[in-house]
Design a protein around this motif. Structure first.
Motif, PDB file in Angstrom:
ATOM      1  N   ALA A  64      10.021  -7.041   0.144  1.00 19.27           N
ATOM      2  CA  ALA A  64       9.502  -5.720   0.509  1.00 19.27           C
ATOM      3  C   ALA A  64       8.493  -5.190  -0.494  1.00 19.27           C
ATOM      4  CB  ALA A  64      10.657  -4.727   0.664  1.00 19.27           C
ATOM      5  N   ARG A  65       8.554  -5.649  -1.727  1.00 17.25           N
ATOM      6  CA  ARG A  65       7.600  -5.167  -2.723  1.00 17.25           C
ATOM      7  C   ARG A  65       6.172  -5.551  -2.357  1.00 17.25           C
ATOM      8  NH1 ARG A  65       8.004  -6.385  -9.165  1.00 17.25           N
ATOM      9  NH2 ARG A  65       6.954  -8.308  -8.577  1.00 17.25           N
ATOM     10  N   ALA A  66       6.014  -6.555  -1.507  1.00 14.46           N
ATOM     11  CA  ALA A  66       4.674  -6.986  -1.096  1.00 14.46           C
ATOM     12  C   ALA A  66       4.350  -6.558   0.334  1.00 14.46           C
ATOM     13  CB  ALA A  66       4.570  -8.508  -1.207  1.00 14.46           C
ATOM     14  N   LEU A  67       5.186  -5.684   0.939  1.00  8.01           N
ATOM     15  CA  LEU A  67       4.992  -5.300   2.336  1.00  8.01           C
ATOM     16  C   LEU A  67       4.349  -3.925   2.458  1.00  8.01           C
ATOM     17  CD1 LEU A  67       8.381  -6.437   3.950  1.00  8.01           C
ATOM     18  CD2 LEU A  67       6.266  -7.744   3.666  1.00  8.01           C
ATOM     19  N   THR A  68       3.649  -3.725   3.550  1.00  9.90           N
ATOM     20  CA  THR A  68       3.108  -2.408   3.882  1.00  9.90           C
ATOM     21  C   THR A  68       4.239  -1.565   4.482  1.00  9.90           C
ATOM     22  OG1 THR A  68       2.542  -3.041   6.143  1.00  9.90           O
ATOM     23  CG2 THR A  68       0.890  -3.472   4.424  1.00  9.90           C
ATOM     24  N   PRO A  69       4.066  -0.237   4.571  1.00  3.25           N
ATOM     25  CA  PRO A  69       5.099   0.593   5.196  1.00  3.25           C
ATOM     26  C   PRO A  69       5.418   0.154   6.627  1.00  3.25           C
ATOM     27  CG  PRO A  69       3.594   1.967   3.952  1.00  3.25           C
ATOM     28  CD  PRO A  69       3.016   0.591   3.942  1.00  3.25           C
ATOM     29  N   THR A  95      14.944  -2.314  -6.819  1.00  5.39           N
ATOM     30  CA  THR A  95      13.516  -2.337  -7.142  1.00  5.39           C
ATOM     31  C   THR A  95      13.287  -3.041  -8.472  1.00  5.39           C
ATOM     32  OG1 THR A  95      13.472  -0.296  -8.443  1.00  5.39           O
ATOM     33  CG2 THR A  95      13.340  -0.074  -6.037  1.00  5.39           C
ATOM     34  N   CYS A  96      12.043  -3.232  -8.801  1.00  5.63           N
ATOM     35  CA  CYS A  96      11.689  -3.765 -10.113  1.00  5.63           C
ATOM     36  C   CYS A  96      12.012  -2.728 -11.186  1.00  5.63           C
ATOM     37  CB  CYS A  96      10.211  -4.109 -10.146  1.00  5.63           C
ATOM     38  SG  CYS A  96       9.658  -4.809 -11.716  1.00  5.63           S
ATOM     39  N   SER A  97      12.371  -3.186 -12.374  1.00  8.94           N
ATOM     40  CA  SER A  97      12.724  -2.269 -13.457  1.00  8.94           C
ATOM     41  C   SER A  97      11.504  -1.529 -14.012  1.00  8.94           C
ATOM     42  CB  SER A  97      13.429  -3.020 -14.587  1.00  8.94           C
ATOM     43  OG  SER A  97      12.581  -4.000 -15.148  1.00  8.94           O
ATOM     44  N   THR A  98      10.311  -1.951 -13.600  1.00 10.25           N
ATOM     45  CA  THR A  98       9.108  -1.208 -13.973  1.00 10.25           C
ATOM     46  C   THR A  98       8.600  -0.355 -12.807  1.00 10.25           C
ATOM     47  OG1 THR A  98       7.846  -3.226 -13.534  1.00 10.25           O
ATOM     48  CG2 THR A  98       8.317  -2.709 -15.829  1.00 10.25           C
ATOM     49  N   PHE A  99       9.386  -0.289 -11.712  1.00 15.69           N
ATOM     50  CA  PHE A  99       9.148   0.629 -10.600  1.00 15.69           C
ATOM     51  C   PHE A  99       7.775   0.442  -9.961  1.00 15.69           C
ATOM     52  CE2 PHE A  99       9.682   4.978  -8.631  1.00 15.69           C
ATOM     53  CZ  PHE A  99      10.957   4.775  -8.150  1.00 15.69           C
ATOM     54  N   ASP A 100       7.147  -0.736 -10.159  1.00 17.12           N
ATOM     55  CA  ASP A 100       5.802  -0.908  -9.620  1.00 17.12           C
ATOM     56  C   ASP A 100       5.838  -0.886  -8.096  1.00 17.12           C
ATOM     57  OD1 ASP A 100       7.186  -3.168 -10.686  1.00 17.12           O
ATOM     58  OD2 ASP A 100       5.610  -4.482  -9.951  1.00 17.12           O
ATOM     59  N   SER A 101       5.046   0.010  -7.530  1.00 16.37           N
ATOM     60  CA  SER A 101       5.025   0.272  -6.096  1.00 16.37           C
ATOM     61  C   SER A 101       3.842   1.190  -5.832  1.00 16.37           C
ATOM     62  CB  SER A 101       6.327   0.941  -5.657  1.00 16.37           C
ATOM     63  OG  SER A 101       6.561   2.123  -6.416  1.00 16.37           O
ATOM     64  N   SER A 102       3.522   1.371  -4.569  1.00 15.14           N
ATOM     65  CA  SER A 102       2.439   2.277  -4.205  1.00 15.14           C
ATOM     66  C   SER A 102       2.674   2.759  -2.780  1.00 15.14           C
ATOM     67  CB  SER A 102       1.081   1.568  -4.304  1.00 15.14           C
ATOM     68  OG  SER A 102       0.920   0.653  -3.229  1.00 15.14           O
ATOM     69  N   PRO A 103       1.953   3.790  -2.327  1.00 11.32           N
ATOM     70  CA  PRO A 103       2.126   4.244  -0.942  1.00 11.32           C
ATOM     71  C   PRO A 103       1.809   3.162   0.081  1.00 11.32           C
ATOM     72  CG  PRO A 103       0.987   5.915  -2.235  1.00 11.32           C
ATOM     73  CD  PRO A 103       1.055   4.690  -3.090  1.00 11.32           C
ATOM     74  N   GLY A 104       0.894   2.254  -0.257  1.00 10.55           N
ATOM     75  CA  GLY A 104       0.473   1.245   0.710  1.00 10.55           C
ATOM     76  C   GLY A 104       1.150  -0.094   0.589  1.00 10.55           C
ATOM     77  N   ILE A 105       1.719  -0.397  -0.585  1.00 11.82           N
ATOM     78  CA  ILE A 105       2.378  -1.689  -0.805  1.00 11.82           C
ATOM     79  C   ILE A 105       3.685  -1.453  -1.556  1.00 11.82           C
ATOM     80  CG2 ILE A 105       2.284  -3.851  -2.131  1.00 11.82           C
ATOM     81  CD1 ILE A 105       0.712  -4.110   0.317  1.00 11.82           C
ATOM     82  N   GLY A 106       4.775  -2.015  -1.010  1.00 11.56           N
ATOM     83  CA  GLY A 106       6.074  -1.940  -1.685  1.00 11.56           C
ATOM     84  C   GLY A 106       6.563  -0.525  -1.891  1.00 11.56           C
ATOM     85  N   SER A 107       6.337   0.369  -0.949  1.00 14.03           N
ATOM     86  CA  SER A 107       6.685   1.784  -1.115  1.00 14.03           C
ATOM     87  C   SER A 107       8.194   1.991  -1.229  1.00 14.03           C
ATOM     88  CB  SER A 107       6.152   2.598   0.068  1.00 14.03           C
ATOM     89  OG  SER A 107       6.633   3.924   0.024  1.00 14.03           O
ATOM     90  N   ILE A 108       8.633   2.402  -2.407  1.00 16.05           N
ATOM     91  CA  ILE A 108      10.053   2.696  -2.620  1.00 16.05           C
ATOM     92  C   ILE A 108      10.439   3.947  -1.835  1.00 16.05           C
ATOM     93  CG2 ILE A 108      11.769   3.316  -4.371  1.00 16.05           C
ATOM     94  CD1 ILE A 108      10.029   1.638  -6.359  1.00 16.05           C
ATOM     95  N   GLY A 109       9.521   4.903  -1.756  1.00 14.17           N
ATOM     96  CA  GLY A 109       9.782   6.102  -0.974  1.00 14.17           C
ATOM     97  C   GLY A 109      10.040   5.777   0.486  1.00 14.17           C
TER      98      GLY A 109
END
Length: 755
Positions: A64-69, A95-109
């Motif tokens: 999921a970290r590499a997926l779009t919403p 999630t990754c321990s560095t919380f790397d994510s974005s609105p467009g890729i791997g969105s934790i939100g």
């Protein structure tokens, strides 16, 4: 609720948003004593309740970290429903321990929003990102991650702030999350948490008056993490609890369970057992996704496809050769690749451009797999990699090529991961040459594993904090019983790939929390003496790289049998010295801190093992109330005392110049005049880091012959050169090396009674 078919209740289920993150959580739970299995695809309920009826936790490895919403919307809801229906008390989106994510890729939100549709009854979603065991900390909502022992705020992190897909330009986790979801959030900071479980609980209840949907918890140390674990476990008593964040969730719960009593009736794994296979019948691992004939195929875990179940546990052994595939572009992986090449691995660099239009991808994969097989058949470990570090020119070139082909630059990870997976598969489908594979890169690991017919993993040991060694379950014999090490870009020390090759089980680890950098080395007789009350003298050896640490162990055992030797290794030191062309103020500060750490450990002697930084040891002698012995003191003193024409061999100017200065100082103290002949073996170091040790040795020998024509003695400036002492001695003049002489100097000092 426990299914009637299950032997034990499932305490925790998790979905990992990438493969290496999934194994990180697997490690935390296994080392806490819970038998845990990581599935590489969504299992069936029957598989979970019947074939793995004795597990207490399970994970599902995802991408999921590499997926779009939109892609997450298609993948995650079924997984969250399965986790909820499994009866697990806690369900975790890892999630990754560095919380790397974005609105467009791997969105934790987005993931939290999707989970809330299933876990709609709970009061809030706990968010735990800090993991002290992995040097990740959250303080006042700001997240920090350590590199080489130095904690960096996430937006100033030397790697994550420049991540090619999800650069972390915001360290405030809730501000970062707010760009991904409209869900309301709140923070329980380190002051609000107080110093007790009751204070933490009261703080949460106050926050709930504001009706947040997500509550982030500051995490600075293990004690606070355990309190958060207790709070989550209490909240889970209200009903299945969904939580989000790093493996801090697993570490928090494990810390609470261990503090409250045994995590399970019988520990399923003990690090002190050398990490053998778990002694249980091998499940058939069938799922709805498998063909109808799968039930007739070889049981998972069987290597040759003939066994009716797992044999008796077999302890892991050193594996040679191994295959490493890397799609990581982190600076840490870059150093690990360089170290591996300098340690005898053969490197095969792939050109991602060959896979952009797809026309030549099959031929390229076959060509690389054939070359890897050729080297592996010779017994040479192979590392196949796409880039060396975040500044590698191939990264920009590949993105540009994708853009020119009308593709999204975000396809880079998928393209490289799938290519490396095909190469891996092609190598493994031939005659079984390998028992162990390592994969570097979180996203890469996910795509590589999808190319292999593996249905589940179980941990057999720990190679580095956050990087377990796993054994596979599969019906396809080339992939059954395989040992896998899957690491994120930032995980592991400089010598990680060499450790994977050499790893043969770990002993003596009594806690689930890994302790990096420090390791004790003493004989069994010494340990028995310690049990009997004998007070052992302590030597703290400080290394700037792993290369010398291993060969020194034999010398310690032979010359210091009655001593406790504690090793401190910081692989970044020599790298920084070489890059800067000399010792920097930052290197000086770190070294002096390590010497101070040694003093606090109760050292009788501190042993500095690197000639390049010997002058820092001279400076520290006036600051540390413990004797500091430099590895080259005795060697240079002998050279200055006995010889007039002294040839100094080195492969780096950063070692050559300090050694020459030390010889001159020794000669001045003795009132002697000496002539020093430079023996800089130009090109030898480059050959070593390029994976050509034979060329390194040849250059060094040629330089030594030239120097020998003008000198009375050869002084080996680098301790690692001692392995060539016999070959160099054949030139015809005396050769002096530092490791044994340095240890003998330590031994002599320890034998002098303290006043």
């Amino acid at each position: 609720m426990v299914s009637p078919a299950r032997e034990k209740a499932v305490r925790l289920a998790y979905y990992g948003d990438d493969f290496t993150g999934s194994t990180d959580a697997l490690e935390a739970l296994t080392l806490a004593g819970l038998r845990t299995v990581l599935f590489l695809d969504l299992p069936t309920r029957e598989m979970l309740d019947q074939e793995f009826a004795d597990i207490e936790a399970f994970g599902i490895a995802g991408t999921a970290r590499a997926l779009t919403p939109e892609q997450m919307e298609a993948e995650l809801p079924d997984i969250f429903r399965f986790m909820a229906e499994s009866g697990a008390a806690v369900c975790h989106y890892k999630t990754c321990s560095t919380f790397d994510s974005s609105p467009g890729i791997g969105s934790i939100g987005k993931a939290v929003e999707l989970a809330r549709r299933t876990f709609c009854a709970q009061r809030y979603v706990p968010l735990v990102v800090g993991v002290p065991a992995l040097k990740r900390y959250t303080v006042f909502g700001q997240h920090f991650a350590a590199v080489h022992g130095i904690a960096h705020r996430l937006d100033r992190h030397p790697v994550m702030s420049r991540h090619p897909v999800t650069p972390m330009d915001e360290a405030d986790l809730l501000r970062h999350l707010a760009a991904q979801t409209t869900a309301r959030s709140a923070l329980v900071d380190i002051l609000e948490q107080g110093d007790s479980a009751d204070a933490l609980e009261e703080a949460v209840e106050r926050k709930l008056e504001e009706h947040p949907e997500i509550i982030l918890f500051d995490v600075l140390d293990q004690e606070r993490l355990a309190r958060v674990g207790g709070l989550m476990w209490k909240e889970a008593a209200r009903g299945p609890l969904f939580a989000a964040g790093s493996s801090g969730v697993e570490y928090a719960l494990s810390a609470y369970w261990q503090a409250s009593g045994p995590a399970s009736g019988e520990k399923a794994f003990s690090a002190g057992s050398a990490g053998g296979s778990v002694p249980h019948q091998a499940p058939q691992c069938t799922s709805g996704a498998e063909s109808a004939g799968a039930a007739e195929s070889a049981p998972v875990g069987a290597v040759d496809g003939t066994s009716a179940g797992l044999a008796e546990p077999v302890a892991p052994e050193a594996a040679e050769p191994i295959l490493v595939v890397s799609g990581s572009c982190s600076s840490m992986t870059q150093m690990q690749i360089d170290y591996a090449l300098a340690s005898g691995f053969a490197g095969i660099r792939i050109d991602p451009g060959e896979w952009i239009d797809g026309s030549g991808s099959g031929a390229a994969s076959s060509r690389i797999a054939s070359e890897a097989l050729r080297l592996l058949r010779k017994g040479t470990s192979v590392i196949v990699y796409s880039a060396k570090g975040p500044g590698d020119a191939s990264i920009a070139r590949t993105k540009s090529g994708l853009h020119a082909a009308g593709r999204n630059s975000r396809d880079t990870g998928t393209m490289i991961g799938e290519a490396l997976g095909r190469i891996c598969r092609a190598v493994m489908m031939g005659k079984r040459l390998l028992r162990r594979i390592a994969v570097a890169g979180g996203d890469t690991s996910g795509y590589v594993m999808k190319q292999l017919d593996i249905c589940a993993l179980e941990m057999t040991g720990q190679i580095a904090p956050g990087v377990p060694l796993c054994r596979t379950y599969s019906h396809n014999s080339p992939f059954a019983g395989l040992e896998l090490a899957l690491k994120g870009g930032q995980m592991g020390g400089e010598d990680f790939f060499v450790k994977v090759r050499k790893w043969a089980g770990i002993t003596g680890v009594e806690s689930y929390e890994p302790v990096p950098n420090h390791a004790e080395c003493m004989s069994s007789a010494d340990r028995e003496g310690l049990k009997g009350g004998t007070i052992l003298k302590t030597v703290v050896a400080v290394y700037t790289g792993q290369g010398l640490a291993e060969p020194m162990k034999r010398i310690y055992e032979e010359q210091l049998p009655g001593c406790r030797v504690v090793t401190i290794v910081d692989d970044s030191l020599i790298y920084d010295v070489v890059q800067a062309g000399g010792v920097t103020p930052a290197v000086t500060r770190r070294l002096i801190q390590y010497y101070q750490n040694g003093a606090e450990m109760g050292a009788d002697v501190i042993f500095n093992t690197c000639s390049s930084v010997g002058e820092v040891a001279d400076l520290a002698r006036s600051m540390i109330n413990v004797p500091i012995v430099k590895i080259d003191d005795a060697m240079t003193l002998e050279a200055a005392a006995k010889y007039e024409r002294i040839g100094v061999l080195a492969t780096l100017p950063t070692t050559l110049e300090p050694t020459k200065r030390l010889i001159r100082r020794q000669a001045e103290l003795l009132g002697r005049e000496v002539a020093i002949i430079d023996g800089l073996a130009d090109g030898a170091y480059d050959a070593l880091v390029s994976g050509e040790p034979e060329r390194h040795d040849a250059i060094l020998l040629d330089t030594a012959r030239w120097v020998a024509g003008q000198a009375d003695v050869l002084v080996l400036a680098q301790g690692s050169m001692a392995r060539m002492e016999k070959e160099l001695g054949a030139i015809g003049i005396p050769v002096l090396s530092s490791p044994l002489r340095g240890v003998l100097a330590v031994k002599k000092l320890l034998e002098v009674p303290k006043p």
